[in-house]
Design a protein around this motif. Sequence first.
Motif, PDB file in Angstrom:
ATOM      1  N   ASP A 133       1.007   4.564   5.695  1.00 56.17           N
ATOM      2  CA  ASP A 133       0.979   5.617   6.711  1.00 56.17           C
ATOM      3  C   ASP A 133       1.224   4.965   8.074  1.00 56.17           C
ATOM      4  O   ASP A 133       0.324   4.317   8.634  1.00 56.17           O
ATOM      5  CB  ASP A 133      -0.379   6.323   6.689  1.00 56.17           C
ATOM      6  N   SER A 134       2.432   5.132   8.605  1.00 60.19           N
ATOM      7  CA  SER A 134       2.774   4.510   9.887  1.00 60.19           C
ATOM      8  C   SER A 134       1.965   5.084  11.030  1.00 60.19           C
ATOM      9  O   SER A 134       1.723   4.393  12.036  1.00 60.19           O
ATOM     10  CB  SER A 134       4.272   4.707  10.173  1.00 60.19           C
ATOM     11  N   THR A 135       1.551   6.338  10.902  1.00 57.18           N
ATOM     12  CA  THR A 135       0.808   6.963  12.008  1.00 57.18           C
ATOM     13  C   THR A 135      -0.556   6.309  12.186  1.00 57.18           C
ATOM     14  O   THR A 135      -1.095   6.288  13.283  1.00 57.18           O
ATOM     15  CB  THR A 135       0.634   8.474  11.761  1.00 57.18           C
ATOM     16  N   ARG A 136      -1.109   5.794  11.105  1.00 55.94           N
ATOM     17  CA  ARG A 136      -2.436   5.158  11.152  1.00 55.94           C
ATOM     18  C   ARG A 136      -2.339   3.640  11.029  1.00 55.94           C
ATOM     19  O   ARG A 136      -3.359   2.954  11.108  1.00 55.94           O
ATOM     20  CB  ARG A 136      -3.309   5.696  10.016  1.00 55.94           C
ATOM     21  N   GLU A 137      -1.113   3.143  10.799  1.00 57.15           N
ATOM     22  CA  GLU A 137      -0.924   1.725  10.481  1.00 57.15           C
ATOM     23  C   GLU A 137      -1.916   1.293   9.404  1.00 57.15           C
ATOM     24  O   GLU A 137      -2.697   0.355   9.558  1.00 57.15           O
ATOM     25  CB  GLU A 137      -1.063   0.851  11.727  1.00 57.15           C
ATOM     26  N   GLU A 138      -1.847   1.993   8.276  1.00 56.54           N
ATOM     27  CA  GLU A 138      -2.821   1.793   7.211  1.00 56.54           C
ATOM     28  C   GLU A 138      -2.134   1.921   5.850  1.00 56.54           C
ATOM     29  O   GLU A 138      -1.289   2.781   5.641  1.00 56.54           O
ATOM     30  CB  GLU A 138      -3.928   2.844   7.332  1.00 56.54           C
ATOM     31  N   LEU A 139      -2.521   1.038   4.948  1.00 55.19           N
ATOM     32  CA  LEU A 139      -2.031   1.077   3.571  1.00 55.19           C
ATOM     33  C   LEU A 139      -3.180   1.484   2.661  1.00 55.19           C
ATOM     34  O   LEU A 139      -4.293   0.957   2.769  1.00 55.19           O
ATOM     35  CB  LEU A 139      -1.507  -0.301   3.156  1.00 55.19           C
ATOM     36  N   LEU A 140      -2.915   2.430   1.751  1.00 57.08           N
ATOM     37  CA  LEU A 140      -3.894   2.838   0.751  1.00 57.08           C
ATOM     38  C   LEU A 140      -3.418   2.390  -0.628  1.00 57.08           C
ATOM     39  O   LEU A 140      -2.246   2.586  -0.985  1.00 57.08           O
ATOM     40  CB  LEU A 140      -4.072   4.354   0.724  1.00 57.08           C
ATOM     41  N   LEU A 141      -4.309   1.792  -1.397  1.00 57.33           N
ATOM     42  CA  LEU A 141      -4.075   1.498  -2.806  1.00 57.33           C
ATOM     43  C   LEU A 141      -5.039   2.368  -3.608  1.00 57.33           C
ATOM     44  O   LEU A 141      -6.254   2.356  -3.351  1.00 57.33           O
ATOM     45  CB  LEU A 141      -4.330   0.026  -3.111  1.00 57.33           C
ATOM     46  N   VAL A 142      -4.523   3.113  -4.586  1.00 56.41           N
ATOM     47  CA  VAL A 142      -5.332   4.087  -5.321  1.00 56.41           C
ATOM     48  C   VAL A 142      -5.093   3.918  -6.815  1.00 56.41           C
ATOM     49  O   VAL A 142      -3.946   3.812  -7.262  1.00 56.41           O
ATOM     50  CB  VAL A 142      -4.985   5.529  -4.898  1.00 56.41           C
ATOM     51  N   ARG A 143      -6.184   3.952  -7.578  1.00 63.71           N
ATOM     52  CA  ARG A 143      -6.082   3.806  -9.039  1.00 63.71           C
ATOM     53  C   ARG A 143      -6.807   4.950  -9.738  1.00 63.71           C
ATOM     54  O   ARG A 143      -7.809   5.471  -9.226  1.00 63.71           O
ATOM     55  CB  ARG A 143      -6.703   2.469  -9.458  1.00 63.71           C
ATOM     56  N   ASP A 144      -6.301   5.338 -10.902  1.00 61.18           N
ATOM     57  CA  ASP A 144      -6.888   6.473 -11.623  1.00 61.18           C
ATOM     58  C   ASP A 144      -8.316   6.179 -12.070  1.00 61.18           C
ATOM     59  O   ASP A 144      -8.792   5.046 -12.026  1.00 61.18           O
ATOM     60  CB  ASP A 144      -6.012   6.860 -12.819  1.00 61.18           C
ATOM     61  N   ARG A 145      -9.000   7.220 -12.513  1.00 62.46           N
ATOM     62  CA  ARG A 145     -10.446   7.156 -12.719  1.00 62.46           C
ATOM     63  C   ARG A 145     -10.891   6.165 -13.783  1.00 62.46           C
ATOM     64  O   ARG A 145     -11.959   5.564 -13.668  1.00 62.46           O
ATOM     65  CB  ARG A 145     -10.967   8.564 -13.060  1.00 62.46           C
TER      66      ARG A 145
END
Length: 605
Positions: A133-145
């Motif tokens: 997300d360039s607007t937040r300068e943030e990377l999210l890594l997400v994994r299933d349950r």
Amino acid sequence: MCGVVGWLDFSRDLTRERDVLAAMVETMRDRGPDGAGEWIGPHIALGQRRLAVIDIDGGGQPMAATAGPRRRPVVLVHSGEVYNFGELRAELAGLGHEFTTRSDTEVVLRGYLQWGASVAERLDGMFGFAIWDSTREELLLVRDRLGVKPLYYVPLPDGVLFASEPKGLFANPLFRPEVDEQMLPILLNPKLALPGETPLRGLHEVKPGHVVRIGRDGCREYPYWQLVSREHTDDLPTTVSSIRELLEDVVLRHLVADVPVGSLLSGGLDSSVLTALAARAHGGPLNSFAVQFAGDGTDFRPTALRPEQDAPYARLTAEHLGTDHHDVVLDPAAVAGGMDAPLRARDLPTLGQFDSSAYLLFKAVREQVTVALSGEAADELFGGYPWFHNPEMIWRQTFPWLGDAPRLADCLAPDVRARTKPHEAERDRYATLRAKVPRLSGEDGLDARMREVLFFSLHGPLAYLLDAADRMSMAVGLEVRVPFCDHRLLEYVWNVPWSMKVVDGREKSLLRMAAGDLVPAKVRTRPKSGYPAMHDPAHDAEVRRAVQALPNDTSSPLYGLLDGDRVREIATGTDNTVTHVSGAHVLVPLLEVDRWMRAYRVGLR
């Protein structure tokens, strides 16, 4: 289904690192044979290889949108499938979002724009994805349950590396594989690893059901989902009916694809129920597949976990259901000699013959279909394994799934054992997981203990099985879907008390009652039988010979780390346990760790 990679570094200009990104992407070729894509910004580099399953023409990645008043890019790389993408797409369209593809990937991206990181809570599926997300300068890594899809990461001083498999990280010069000596007990028994833990220094997995946020202020991880224990108020008929309805809905969702779909059919209760439900909903003859070994007629030996051969039951079920059935018959010599491909697929020590046979099975399946349903997690949900029904193992103050097999860490040399304290490592992990069990107020006795036992099994053993299925299948471009891992089914069955789970005095009572009418009577009453093992005496003899030679092999990375007397004792004295086929089976991890350390030039500290 795909393989994804990425690199975030706020201290350097990654537009100058295109060659490194390309090398990382190339490592995912087997996971994604149908195309590749890259996206690079000043501090972020994202890449993907695609296995096209839904929206063949329109689902390419990385996929980007814009957000904020300055219309800054938001970019997604996604591996996996979201089974409720149709409902989410309709909801998002009602909120004003416009779609240019039919893919579930675009639904995840638009869902993030609408709900932020909480989009993960709305997804029903198996996935490992990253959003920049360039607007937040943030990377999210997400994994299933349940962690069906892998996602690894290495924190950096000013960012992170991530990939679907370790090989994507090995292609970056900033990371080199190195084992901490304290992790040797976990290397020899990966089922003891806690969620997110790996044997390599600095390498982590995103924990199942978690989000990792990486920004200029560092790296933070938090859960977006966890099991919750609640009182189960449904009576037995309602419980059985609810499970049947959930199974029918889950399997129907898992059949959605724009490519051919089939089912793995062992002839056990789990795979037979899935295949029956899939055959009903498929709308045409369903391909089914079973594995067996040439020579089983003379070499097969019954064990507690594998009391009989699968093949007759698989054929019986296929005939009953009218599937287009394929017996994949493997040559023991090909299995024993085919260990290189599984090693390249895992990037970590393999399961020996089990990974090799699975790889060859999936390779044959891929010739007919691109997606296959599989029955992993049914035993963990419904209580199928022998140790769930053995009071001595249940009440031991350790992991019951360890059974009565010897601890392979006892093969470490005395001075190494003194430094690594393997029994303390086991006790610590047992205590850590036990403290995390979501308890039910007022529950005691066997029901309370079995809640602990099932919770243990949902972590180490199931995590390892899911990892094996993902690696061996994706190495040949096959997507394996696991309907019993549906979180709605898990949440419901988790809260059914153990006394109801064994109401007819047998393992998996509820599954038998909910769906037993779909399969032949002989399958419905068949005892639990694990994934087939190869019983070839020549293979076992070679394993025993090679293992006994290992402590004296000065070229081995394990030289000086093993107790030769203890290795020989297990090799010659252990022939059958609840969990293992033979002493050769018990000792295979020693050979596989040796082979892995040589192949990947892994250092030890």
